[in-house]
Scaffold this motif. Structure first.
Motif, mmCIF file in Angstrom:
data_model
loop_
_atom_site.group_PDB
_atom_site.id
_atom_site.type_symbol
_atom_site.label_atom_id
_atom_site.label_comp_id
_atom_site.label_asym_id
_atom_site.label_seq_id
_atom_site.Cartn_x
_atom_site.Cartn_y
_atom_site.Cartn_z
ATOM 1 N N PRO A 117 0.801 -1.228 0.000
ATOM 2 C CA PRO A 117 0.000 0.000 0.000
ATOM 3 C C PRO A 117 0.834 1.279 0.000
ATOM 4 C CG PRO A 117 -0.828 -1.558 1.616
ATOM 5 C CD PRO A 117 0.468 -2.106 1.120
ATOM 6 N N ASN A 118 2.068 1.216 0.520
ATOM 7 C CA ASN A 118 2.905 2.426 0.559
ATOM 8 C C ASN A 118 3.813 2.557 -0.666
ATOM 9 O OD1 ASN A 118 4.550 0.320 1.253
ATOM 10 N ND2 ASN A 118 5.250 1.175 3.196
ATOM 11 N N ASP A 119 3.596 1.703 -1.687
ATOM 12 C CA ASP A 119 4.243 1.941 -2.984
ATOM 13 C C ASP A 119 3.566 3.142 -3.646
ATOM 14 O OD1 ASP A 119 5.970 -0.221 -2.718
ATOM 15 O OD2 ASP A 119 4.597 -1.615 -3.695
ATOM 16 N N SER A 120 4.027 3.508 -4.820
ATOM 17 C CA SER A 120 3.386 4.621 -5.516
ATOM 18 C C SER A 120 1.920 4.282 -5.775
ATOM 19 C CB SER A 120 4.089 4.904 -6.845
ATOM 20 O OG SER A 120 3.698 3.965 -7.830
ATOM 21 N N GLN A 121 1.064 5.299 -5.799
ATOM 22 C CA GLN A 121 -0.372 5.049 -5.962
ATOM 23 C C GLN A 121 -0.687 4.311 -7.257
ATOM 24 O OE1 GLN A 121 -2.925 8.429 -6.636
ATOM 25 N NE2 GLN A 121 -1.277 9.684 -7.496
ATOM 26 N N HIS A 122 0.093 4.573 -8.296
ATOM 27 C CA HIS A 122 -0.165 3.900 -9.571
ATOM 28 C C HIS A 122 0.299 2.446 -9.547
ATOM 29 C CE1 HIS A 122 -0.200 8.197 -11.195
ATOM 30 N NE2 HIS A 122 -1.407 7.726 -11.395
ATOM 31 N N ASP A 123 1.441 2.177 -8.915
ATOM 32 C CA ASP A 123 1.889 0.789 -8.744
ATOM 33 C C ASP A 123 0.821 -0.028 -8.018
ATOM 34 O OD1 ASP A 123 4.306 1.106 -9.986
ATOM 35 O OD2 ASP A 123 5.526 1.093 -8.179
ATOM 36 N N TRP A 124 0.355 0.518 -6.911
ATOM 37 C CA TRP A 124 -0.598 -0.188 -6.048
ATOM 38 C C TRP A 124 -1.946 -0.370 -6.745
ATOM 39 C CZ3 TRP A 124 -0.780 -3.598 -2.562
ATOM 40 C CH2 TRP A 124 -1.805 -3.706 -1.627
ATOM 41 N N LEU A 125 -2.394 0.650 -7.443
ATOM 42 C CA LEU A 125 -3.674 0.564 -8.135
ATOM 43 C C LEU A 125 -3.626 -0.462 -9.257
ATOM 44 C CD1 LEU A 125 -6.570 1.549 -8.537
ATOM 45 C CD2 LEU A 125 -5.666 3.364 -10.016
ATOM 46 N N LEU A 126 -2.569 -0.479 -10.039
ATOM 47 C CA LEU A 126 -2.472 -1.446 -11.132
ATOM 48 C C LEU A 126 -2.407 -2.870 -10.594
ATOM 49 C CD1 LEU A 126 -2.343 -1.958 -14.151
ATOM 50 C CD2 LEU A 126 0.152 -1.700 -14.046
ATOM 51 N N ALA A 127 -1.699 -3.063 -9.483
ATOM 52 C CA ALA A 127 -1.654 -4.398 -8.875
ATOM 53 C C ALA A 127 -3.058 -4.854 -8.484
ATOM 54 C CB ALA A 127 -0.732 -4.388 -7.654
ATOM 55 N N LYS A 128 -3.830 -3.955 -7.905
ATOM 56 C CA LYS A 128 -5.205 -4.307 -7.516
ATOM 57 C C LYS A 128 -6.075 -4.581 -8.733
ATOM 58 C CE LYS A 128 -5.927 -0.727 -4.788
ATOM 59 N NZ LYS A 128 -6.677 0.156 -3.853
ATOM 60 N N ILE A 129 -5.875 -3.834 -9.807
ATOM 61 C CA ILE A 129 -6.660 -4.066 -11.021
ATOM 62 C C ILE A 129 -6.357 -5.446 -11.608
ATOM 63 C CG2 ILE A 129 -7.024 -3.309 -13.405
ATOM 64 C CD1 ILE A 129 -6.614 -0.436 -12.434
ATOM 65 N N PHE A 130 -5.091 -5.849 -11.586
ATOM 66 C CA PHE A 130 -4.752 -7.196 -12.067
ATOM 67 C C PHE A 130 -5.434 -8.272 -11.213
ATOM 68 C CE2 PHE A 130 -1.350 -5.635 -14.856
ATOM 69 C CZ PHE A 130 -1.417 -6.571 -15.885
ATOM 70 N N VAL A 131 -5.523 -8.026 -9.903
ATOM 71 C CA VAL A 131 -6.242 -8.960 -9.028
ATOM 72 C C VAL A 131 -7.709 -9.032 -9.428
ATOM 73 C CG1 VAL A 131 -7.021 -9.399 -6.664
ATOM 74 C CG2 VAL A 131 -4.670 -8.658 -7.080
ATOM 75 N N ARG A 132 -8.307 -7.878 -9.669
ATOM 76 C CA ARG A 132 -9.722 -7.855 -10.017
ATOM 77 C C ARG A 132 -9.988 -8.525 -11.370
ATOM 78 N NH1 ARG A 132 -13.006 -8.069 -6.566
ATOM 79 N NH2 ARG A 132 -14.587 -7.218 -7.968
ATOM 80 N N SER A 133 -9.042 -8.445 -12.294
ATOM 81 C CA SER A 133 -9.193 -9.145 -13.564
ATOM 82 C C SER A 133 -9.086 -10.653 -13.362
ATOM 83 C CB SER A 133 -8.129 -8.668 -14.563
ATOM 84 O OG SER A 133 -8.325 -9.261 -15.832
ATOM 85 N N ALA A 134 -8.171 -11.087 -12.498
ATOM 86 C CA ALA A 134 -8.089 -12.509 -12.143
ATOM 87 C C ALA A 134 -9.388 -12.954 -11.480
ATOM 88 C CB ALA A 134 -6.901 -12.750 -11.222
ATOM 89 N N GLU A 135 -9.917 -12.083 -10.633
ATOM 90 C CA GLU A 135 -11.181 -12.377 -9.953
ATOM 91 C C GLU A 135 -12.307 -12.582 -10.962
ATOM 92 O OE1 GLU A 135 -13.873 -12.390 -6.464
ATOM 93 O OE2 GLU A 135 -11.919 -13.143 -7.031
ATOM 94 N N PHE A 136 -12.338 -11.761 -12.006
ATOM 95 C CA PHE A 136 -13.349 -11.918 -13.053
ATOM 96 C C PHE A 136 -13.338 -13.345 -13.594
ATOM 97 C CE2 PHE A 136 -14.830 -12.017 -17.386
ATOM 98 C CZ PHE A 136 -15.962 -11.203 -17.387
ATOM 99 N N HIS A 137 -12.176 -13.853 -13.919
ATOM 100 C CA HIS A 137 -12.074 -15.188 -14.526
ATOM 101 C C HIS A 137 -12.430 -16.290 -13.539
ATOM 102 C CE1 HIS A 137 -9.886 -12.911 -17.587
ATOM 103 N NE2 HIS A 137 -10.060 -13.945 -18.386
ATOM 104 N N LEU A 138 -11.853 -16.241 -12.329
ATOM 105 C CA LEU A 138 -12.101 -17.320 -11.373
ATOM 106 C C LEU A 138 -13.550 -17.316 -10.914
ATOM 107 C CD1 LEU A 138 -10.360 -19.579 -10.208
ATOM 108 C CD2 LEU A 138 -10.103 -18.217 -8.130
ATOM 109 N N HIS A 139 -14.102 -16.137 -10.725
ATOM 110 C CA HIS A 139 -15.508 -16.055 -10.342
ATOM 111 C C HIS A 139 -16.408 -16.615 -11.434
ATOM 112 C CE1 HIS A 139 -19.297 -13.831 -11.096
ATOM 113 N NE2 HIS A 139 -19.579 -14.310 -9.909
#
Length: 465
Positions: free
Chosen positions: A135-157
């Protein structure tokens, strides 16, 4: 974001639920979705970190005061592991390579009882080019990491917890019912209403969604080949315990975490269903030998085990019923799967996925391999394009519509039971559901974001869409 959507498309798609659009970037909302979003089935409380997720005290001191082991012992650390997606084949869309991560996500329950992410690793194998984002990385690093998680979530869900564990399992139960039980059989009378439209909608799904030319195949990173890979892997992960909500919650260590409304509502619905099913079946099966000697019933479960679960003993699915108690639990699970569980993983698709950055169906750039390089332009380039986005959102919109012939859980328009006792039990079942609905409404009135998917009046009797 969404600057590429034209005015008429914005008007049509409505950009998803306002709460999601307003909060999708926030860590608290990211964590909330693992409990009460589209897929509350993956998160678990852990007793130790996996060997391939080397999070240290220094990394998470931002939230946990620097002592991860203590927080694990307190039951405050949770994990979401997308290992089923590791190495899945991805396709090209409009001649451009697509990407899918297989993340590990570590979450922390704060003293304020919110759930927040504290570490994200986007691939399964630890390496120098596979950093752990914080969370204390740059806001863009952290946001993109979360977006990749949410895309993985789309598929597994979509493929594991929605298509496989509700649609396809409900089909297995229905086909075996129609093959093995005559219309006069009490179990046929009990279950037939819970198979309504299931076979029809699954035929449509095979043709219009997951076929080589289907919509899902066109707008996801996995495409046709990757979709089949995920489905095959997912089948081996399905267990009887994971289909029975009380057992599943206990196995994942999720009994005590607060504000877990899927658990609270789902367990109450299971108990109401179980009481109803027990009353009906004990009216017809007076003792265990009645169950053992019912050859039609035994053939029903045998075919489910062999055809649906490929006879895999590790699944824990019964091969036969030895007593009334076993039968009651299994039939409760069958009804729960096609009604309550389907509502939990289906009804919110447009709410959470209608705002595309919260749940992208694909990513157009590979996961970042180092920190400090991501910009807003990087994020925009990684998100799916206009055509892909429109197809995905249109599909989610159609899959979550409430149609005019909706039949809610507990309603039986076709009166298969005529005896006095079963009719009394149906009436009590309906009364219990109405009472629960009022309790859920009362709770939801106090919530900033109401959890309405398992309010009985919103739960359909079967898989119909």
């Amino acid at each position: 974001m969404y600057t590429w959507i034209t005015d008429d498309q914005i008007h049509y798609f409505n950009e998803g639920q306002d709460k999601v659009k307003a909060n999708w970037r926030k860590d608290e909302f990211f964590g909330y979705q693992f409990l009460n979003g589209l897929n509350p089935m993956l998160i678990k409380c852990i007793k130790a970190l996996p060997d391939n997720f080397q999070v240290t005290d220094d990394m998470i001191s931002h939230y946990c005061n620097g002592n991860l082991d203590d927080e694990i012992k307190k039951g405050n650390i949770f994990l979401c592991d997308y290992k089923l997606l590791d190495g899945v084949h991805t396709q090209e869309i409009h001649k451009k390579k697509q990407y899918l991560a297989a993340p590990l996500v570590l979450l922390y329950k704060t003293p304020e009882d919110t759930l927040v992410p504290i570490a994200i690793q986007l691939q399964q194998k630890p390496a120098a080019d596979n950093p752990i984002f914080l969370p204390n990385d740059s806001q863009h690093d952290w946001l993109l990491a979360k977006i990749f998680v949410r895309s993985a979530e789309f598929h597994l869900h979509q493929l594991n917890f929605h298509l496989l564990r509700t649609h396809l399992l409900a089909e297995v139960f229905a086909v075996s019912l129609l093959r093995n039980l005559p219309m006069v059989h009490p179990l046929y009378k009990l279950l037939i209403a819970h198979t309504r439209y299931t076979l029809d909608v699954n035929v449509l799904a095979r043709d219009k969604l997951i076929s080589p030319t289907g919509a899902f195949t066109q707008f996801t990173a996995s495409g046709e080949k990757g979709t089949l890979q995920i489905l095959k892997r997912s089948l081996s992960s399905v267990t009887y315990k994971s289909l029975c909500i009380h057992d599943d919650i206990k196995e994942r260590g999720m009994e005590k975490i607060p504000n877990f409304y899927y658990r609270d509502d789902g367990c109450r619905l299971w108990d109401i269903l179980h009481s109803f099913v027990e009353g009906i079946l004990k009216h017809y099966y007076k003792n265990d030998s009645d169950v053992e000697q019912d050859t039609e019933l035994q053939e029903w479960i045998r075919e489910i085990n062999h055809r649906g679960f490929m006879g895999q003993e590790k699944s824990g699915i019964p091969q036969r019923f030895n007593n009334v108690s076993e039968l009651v639990k299994f039939v409760t699970m069958v009804i729960f799967t096609g009604s309550v569980q389907h509502a939990a993983v289906n009804s919110g698709q447009y709410d959470f996925g209608g705002w595309m950055p919260n749940m992208p169906s694909t990513m157009q750039c590979p996961p970042p391999t180092e920190k400090g390089k991501v910009t807003e332009d990087t994020i925009m380039a990684a998100l799916p394009g206009r055509s892909t986005t429109c197809k995905a959102i249109a599909t989610l919109f159609l899959l979550t519509r409430k149609y005019s012939d909706f039949v809610k859980l507990g309603d039986y328009p076709e009166e298969h039971f005529t005896e006095e006792k079963p009719c009394e039990l149906i009436k009590k079942f309906q009364q219990d559901l109405t009472k629960l609905s009022k309790k859920i409404e009362k709770r939801n009135n106090k919530l900033d974001l109401p959890y309405e998917y398992l309010d009985p009046k919103n739960v359909e009797n079967s898989v119909t869409i």
